[in-house]
Design a protein around this motif. Structure first.
Motif, short mmCIF file in Angstrom:
data_model
loop_
_atom_site.label_atom_id
_atom_site.label_comp_id
_atom_site.label_asym_id
_atom_site.label_seq_id
_atom_site.Cartn_x
_atom_site.Cartn_y
_atom_site.Cartn_z
N ASN A 140 42.40 39.79 25.70
CA ASN A 140 41.84 40.33 26.91
C ASN A 140 41.67 42.04 26.70
OD1 ASN A 140 41.32 40.86 29.37
ND2 ASN A 140 43.01 40.44 30.60
N GLY A 141 40.52 42.11 26.32
CA GLY A 141 40.43 43.78 26.02
C GLY A 141 41.10 43.72 24.62
N GLY A 142 41.92 44.66 24.31
CA GLY A 142 42.65 44.60 23.15
C GLY A 142 44.10 44.01 22.95
N VAL A 143 44.38 43.14 24.10
CA VAL A 143 45.50 42.71 24.19
C VAL A 143 45.48 40.95 23.83
CG1 VAL A 143 47.48 42.01 25.74
CG2 VAL A 143 46.19 44.12 26.09
N PRO A 144 46.22 41.04 22.66
CA PRO A 144 46.25 39.30 22.09
C PRO A 144 47.23 38.53 22.89
CG PRO A 144 47.56 40.80 20.61
CD PRO A 144 47.12 41.67 21.73
N HIS A 145 46.93 37.41 23.07
CA HIS A 145 47.60 36.37 23.69
C HIS A 145 47.81 35.01 22.99
CE1 HIS A 145 48.32 38.84 27.21
NE2 HIS A 145 46.76 39.10 27.29
N ARG A 146 48.86 34.40 22.85
CA ARG A 146 49.12 33.26 22.07
C ARG A 146 49.25 31.90 23.31
NH1 ARG A 146 48.02 32.74 17.17
NH2 ARG A 146 48.22 34.58 15.57
N ASP A 182 49.25 27.54 41.28
CA ASP A 182 49.43 28.85 40.73
C ASP A 182 49.48 29.13 39.29
OD1 ASP A 182 49.06 30.19 43.25
OD2 ASP A 182 51.31 29.89 43.68
N LEU A 183 48.80 30.02 38.68
CA LEU A 183 49.02 30.27 37.27
C LEU A 183 50.22 30.73 36.84
CD1 LEU A 183 45.57 31.57 36.64
CD2 LEU A 183 46.00 29.34 35.94
N ALA A 184 51.02 30.11 35.65
CA ALA A 184 52.07 30.67 35.33
C ALA A 184 52.22 30.33 33.72
CB ALA A 184 53.17 29.88 35.98
N ASP A 185 53.42 30.86 33.25
CA ASP A 185 53.66 30.65 31.82
C ASP A 185 53.21 29.11 31.48
OD1 ASP A 185 54.94 31.87 29.35
OD2 ASP A 185 56.20 30.26 29.62
N PRO A 186 52.61 28.96 30.40
CA PRO A 186 52.28 29.86 29.25
C PRO A 186 51.04 30.65 29.42
CG PRO A 186 51.58 27.78 28.65
CD PRO A 186 52.18 27.47 29.99
N TRP A 187 50.31 30.48 30.54
CA TRP A 187 49.09 31.38 30.89
C TRP A 187 49.69 32.93 31.07
CZ3 TRP A 187 44.42 31.45 29.58
CH2 TRP A 187 43.35 32.15 30.08
N PRO A 188 49.10 33.83 30.54
CA PRO A 188 49.82 35.00 30.73
C PRO A 188 49.55 35.97 31.97
CG PRO A 188 48.26 35.35 29.14
CD PRO A 188 48.27 33.93 29.41
N TYR A 189 48.64 35.48 32.93
CA TYR A 189 48.18 36.36 33.96
C TYR A 189 48.38 35.38 35.31
CZ TYR A 189 45.85 39.30 30.59
OH TYR A 189 45.73 40.12 29.52
N PRO A 190 48.82 36.13 36.29
CA PRO A 190 49.04 35.26 37.72
C PRO A 190 47.73 35.15 38.39
CG PRO A 190 49.80 37.80 37.98
CD PRO A 190 49.35 37.54 36.47
N PRO A 200 39.97 36.72 31.03
CA PRO A 200 38.91 35.72 30.84
C PRO A 200 39.43 34.29 31.28
CG PRO A 200 39.89 36.10 28.89
CD PRO A 200 40.63 37.23 30.20
N ALA A 201 38.34 33.32 31.81
CA ALA A 201 38.90 32.03 32.04
C ALA A 201 37.93 31.17 31.91
CB ALA A 201 39.43 32.12 33.35
N GLN A 202 38.01 29.75 32.06
CA GLN A 202 36.98 28.97 32.26
C GLN A 202 37.60 27.58 32.92
OE1 GLN A 202 36.93 27.82 27.76
NE2 GLN A 202 34.83 28.35 27.78
N ALA A 203 36.75 26.80 33.56
CA ALA A 203 36.87 25.70 34.14
C ALA A 203 35.97 24.74 34.12
CB ALA A 203 36.97 26.17 35.64
N GLY A 204 36.27 23.54 33.87
CA GLY A 204 35.50 22.23 33.81
C GLY A 204 36.14 20.85 34.03
#
Length: 266
Positions: free
Chosen positions: A63-69, A103-111, A139-143
């Motif tokens: 997300n920009g320059g921030v990596p997430h695993r 509600d989005l929560a860990d392991p997704w890094p953004y609320p 960034p996100a997706q849905a389907g």
């Protein structure tokens, strides 16, 4: 299991839909005139792919320059999001329509919050997602990932697929799109296709039923490598799209996507 987590049944005429909010808000069953359209058993129904679709390469996105695993639930990749593994809550419930959220929560890094709505008619089903952020953009997706039965039984013939994509995303040995767009190849497929005028895929069970999957979004994955089921997956971006074509959810711009399945008897 609380009342908000019990299976929800919608019906109109002889069409019945079952949604299981406690099991990832997946469609457990879609029956038309008593005939089940979705596979039952271990890999069953239709599950939500959110907040990403398909494989995210090596479970890594930026997300920009921030990596997430993300957890590698399909090594070496992270696949299909967290929504299918979450308990959803009921926001609204009627005889022919319902809405759920989690509600989005860990392991997704953004609320944030994901909503999914279902609207059932006698000859159609409309599904819709919304993803909103509680703070930072991401960034996100849905389907959707339906397991349509290849054969509806009753002595009928196997389903036939018809669609006219503008291109196919070339698939690398790692199962991720290479970034090249190629002319559509013949199946069997586990592949992503581009339909810039909107997704439109028709499934025909000869002499039984015709069902058309439509969406205003331009991406669809077709997966028909299994004997029992065929998957037609409209989605807001291609596999690994968090990295290649990120669509950002911002405080003033939620991600919204819908699909309508319409059918007629033959």
């Amino acid at each position: 299991m609380s009342s908000s987590e019990k299976d929800v049944r919608l019906s109109v005429g002889d069409t019945e839909l079952t949604v299981s909010p406690a099991h990832g808000c997946r469609i457990g069953s879609l029956r038309i005139g008593g005939t089940e359209l979705l596979r039952q058993g271990e890999q069953y129904g239709c599950f939500p792919m959110v907040p990403w679709c398909g494989r995210t390469g090596n479970g890594l996105f930026h997300n920009g320059g921030v990596p997430h695993r993300l957890p590698l639930n399909s090594p070496p990749h992270a696949i299909h999001g967290t929504g299918r593994d979450s308990v959803w809550r009921t926001a609204r419930l009627g005889e022919q329509e319902a809405a759920f959220y989690y509600d989005l929560a860990d392991p997704w890094p953004y609320p944030g919050r994901v909503t999914q709505t279902f609207e059932l008619a006698e000859d159609s089903l409309t599904l819709a997602f919304g993803i909103e952020t509680y703070g930072d953009s991401f960034p996100a997706q849905a389907g959707w990932h339906p397991w349509f039965l290849r054969n509806l039984g009753h002595g009928g013939k196997d389903v036939q697929l018809a669609f006219d994509p503008a291109w196919q995303e070339e698939r690398g040995e790692d199962h991720l799109p290479t970034g090249r767009r190629i002319p559509p190849l013949s199946g069997p497929w586990d592949d992503c296709f581009g339909m810039p005028d909107g997704v439109e895929v028709t499934l025909t069970w000869p002499e039984q039923l015709e069902l058309t999957v439509k969406s205003r979004d331009e991406w669809v994955v077709i997966y028909d490598e299994q004997d029992e089921a065929v998957c037609v997956e409209p989605q807001s971006g291609p596999p690994n799209g968090l990295n290649t074509v990120p669509r950002y959810v911002t405080p003033i711009d939620p991600l919204e996507i819908s699909t309508t399945w319409s059918w007629r008897r033959l």
